[in-house]
Motif scaffolding. Structure first.
Motif, PDB file in Angstrom:
ATOM      1  N   HIS A  37       0.815  -1.222   0.000  1.00  0.00           N
ATOM      2  CA  HIS A  37       0.000   0.000   0.000  1.00  0.00           C
ATOM      3  C   HIS A  37       0.847   1.271   0.000  1.00  0.00           C
ATOM      4  N   ALA A  38       2.164   1.120  -0.014  1.00  0.00           N
ATOM      5  CA  ALA A  38       3.038   2.280   0.182  1.00  0.00           C
ATOM      6  C   ALA A  38       2.844   3.352  -0.889  1.00  0.00           C
ATOM      7  N   ASP A  39       2.768   2.965  -2.155  1.00  0.00           N
ATOM      8  CA  ASP A  39       2.606   3.954  -3.217  1.00  0.00           C
ATOM      9  C   ASP A  39       1.267   4.676  -3.096  1.00  0.00           C
ATOM     10  N   HIS A  40       0.216   3.919  -2.838  1.00  0.00           N
ATOM     11  CA  HIS A  40      -1.110   4.527  -2.654  1.00  0.00           C
ATOM     12  C   HIS A  40      -1.105   5.461  -1.453  1.00  0.00           C
ATOM     13  N   PHE A  41      -0.488   5.024  -0.373  1.00  0.00           N
ATOM     14  CA  PHE A  41      -0.414   5.826   0.846  1.00  0.00           C
ATOM     15  C   PHE A  41       0.295   7.158   0.570  1.00  0.00           C
ATOM     16  N   GLN A  42       1.407   7.089  -0.163  1.00  0.00           N
ATOM     17  CA  GLN A  42       2.165   8.307  -0.446  1.00  0.00           C
ATOM     18  C   GLN A  42       1.367   9.277  -1.316  1.00  0.00           C
TER      19      GLN A  42
ATOM     20  N   THR B  47       6.322  11.523   4.757  1.00  0.00           N
ATOM     21  CA  THR B  47       7.479  10.926   4.082  1.00  0.00           C
ATOM     22  C   THR B  47       7.430   9.424   4.296  1.00  0.00           C
ATOM     23  N   VAL B  48       7.022   8.706   3.255  1.00  0.00           N
ATOM     24  CA  VAL B  48       6.800   7.267   3.386  1.00  0.00           C
ATOM     25  C   VAL B  48       8.083   6.517   3.060  1.00  0.00           C
ATOM     26  N   ASP B  49       8.503   5.642   3.969  1.00  0.00           N
ATOM     27  CA  ASP B  49       9.645   4.753   3.726  1.00  0.00           C
ATOM     28  C   ASP B  49       9.087   3.342   3.582  1.00  0.00           C
ATOM     29  N   PRO B  50       9.004   2.823   2.358  1.00  0.00           N
ATOM     30  CA  PRO B  50       8.367   1.522   2.145  1.00  0.00           C
ATOM     31  C   PRO B  50       9.273   0.330   2.420  1.00  0.00           C
TER      32      PRO B  50
END
Length: 315
Positions: free
Chosen positions: A124-129, A136-139
């Protein structure tokens, strides 16, 4: 919330509930609450019954939000539903807030992650960002500790984060005891890769496991990349690539983390001088160890020792 995943829901109770003094006194009281007392749907074939409503949040020192498959507007539009907004408003000022997996969506929708570094499940990291550009999302990490707000990646990384919190609150010995009772590794650094993104090599391929075990027995000695590569009969280039694939970081960074961890254990459990501990942990000098602990933990060796040995003699 409805749609809660039972595995993630059980993590805080299991980890914090196992944290006890040598006399068996619990260090935490864990209370589970919903948007209202009563039955809650899960993503499994059974419901759960929750005894407490959001009023319990006003008493909490730490609030943990587990993952749910029904995050709703927080996942679809970046906002909280009215009931969830009311629940978040009940959290008392100064409380520590923690998310497991997609529980991060609720923290972000509440504005608690604005301007902060955070993580969530890699799927979900890309959607979350995209949905929360102020975060600042660190996947690629297991968890992120940003002081009073902590986030973890998917599923079992919630165990790592809760163990990290126990270690931060009560020290390595207590966290290790909890890990032994729970039959999980006592420590996986937050910066370690989410293994689903960086799978381990196939069993028939060479590994760096022997080199890591060899290094852990010699942290007090200077260790070079060439020495580690020779333990696996690899070239330095191949070893460097394989190590990063398996561990998610460089060998040098991993060695530093292991030395910091050893220094923490010695500061907590022994009366050795800072100079002696620096030597045993492989930092060479107290100044070097002080610098690394400051970077990793934000405190000096003396301050760290004082936290976990408050009744000890002055040093």
């Amino acid at each position: 919330m409805d749609g809660v995943i039972p595995f993630e829901l059980g993590i805080p109770h299991r980890i914090f509930g196992a944290a006890r003094s040598a006399e068996g006194v619990p260090y935490y009281e864990t209370v589970t609450c919903g948007l209202a007392p009563g039955p809650v749907r899960t993503d499994a074939d059974f419901p759960i019954v929750v005894a407490h409503g959001p009023e319990a949040l006003a008493q909490a020192d730490t609030v943990v939000v587990p993952a749910s498959h029904e995050v709703g507007p927080a996942y679809e539009g970046g906002v909280l539903s009215a009931p969830l907004a009311g629940a978040v408003a009940a959290i008392r000022p100064g409380a520590r807030v923690v998310s497991i997996c997609t529980g991060s969506y609720l923290l972000a929708a509440a504005g608690l992650l604005d301007g902060r570094r955070a993580t969530t499940h890699w799927m979900h990291a890309d959607h979350f960002q995209r949905l929360y550009p102020r975060v600042t999302v660190d996947p690629d990490v297991l968890y992120v500790d940003d002081g009073d707000v902590l986030t973890s990646a998917g599923v079992a990384s919630g165990i790592d984060l809760c163990l990290h919190i126990v270690r931060r609150d009560w020290g390595t010995a207590v966290a290790n005891s909890v890990a032994r009772r729970t039959v999980v590794p006592p420590h996986r650094e937050g910066g370690q890769a989410q293994f689903i993104r960086r799978p381990l090599p196939e069993p028939q391929l060479a590994s760096t496991e022997r080199a890591r075990a060899w290094a852990l027995d010699r942290l007090d000695q200077p260790l070079t990349l060439r020495q580690l590569a020779e333990r696996e009969s690899m070239s330095v280039r191949t070893f460097t690539r394989r190590f990063r694939e398996e561990v998610g970081m460089s060998a040098g960074r991993w060695l530093t983390q292991q030395r910091v961890e050893l220094a923490r254990q010695l500061l907590e459990s022994t009366d050795l001088s800072v100079d002696r501990i620096a030597g045993k942990a492989g930092f060479g000098t107290a100044a070097s160890m002080r610098q690394h602990l400051q970077l990793s933990l934000g405190v000096s060796p003396t301050a760290y020792r004082r936290t976990f040995q408050p009744a000890g003699p002055p040093r």
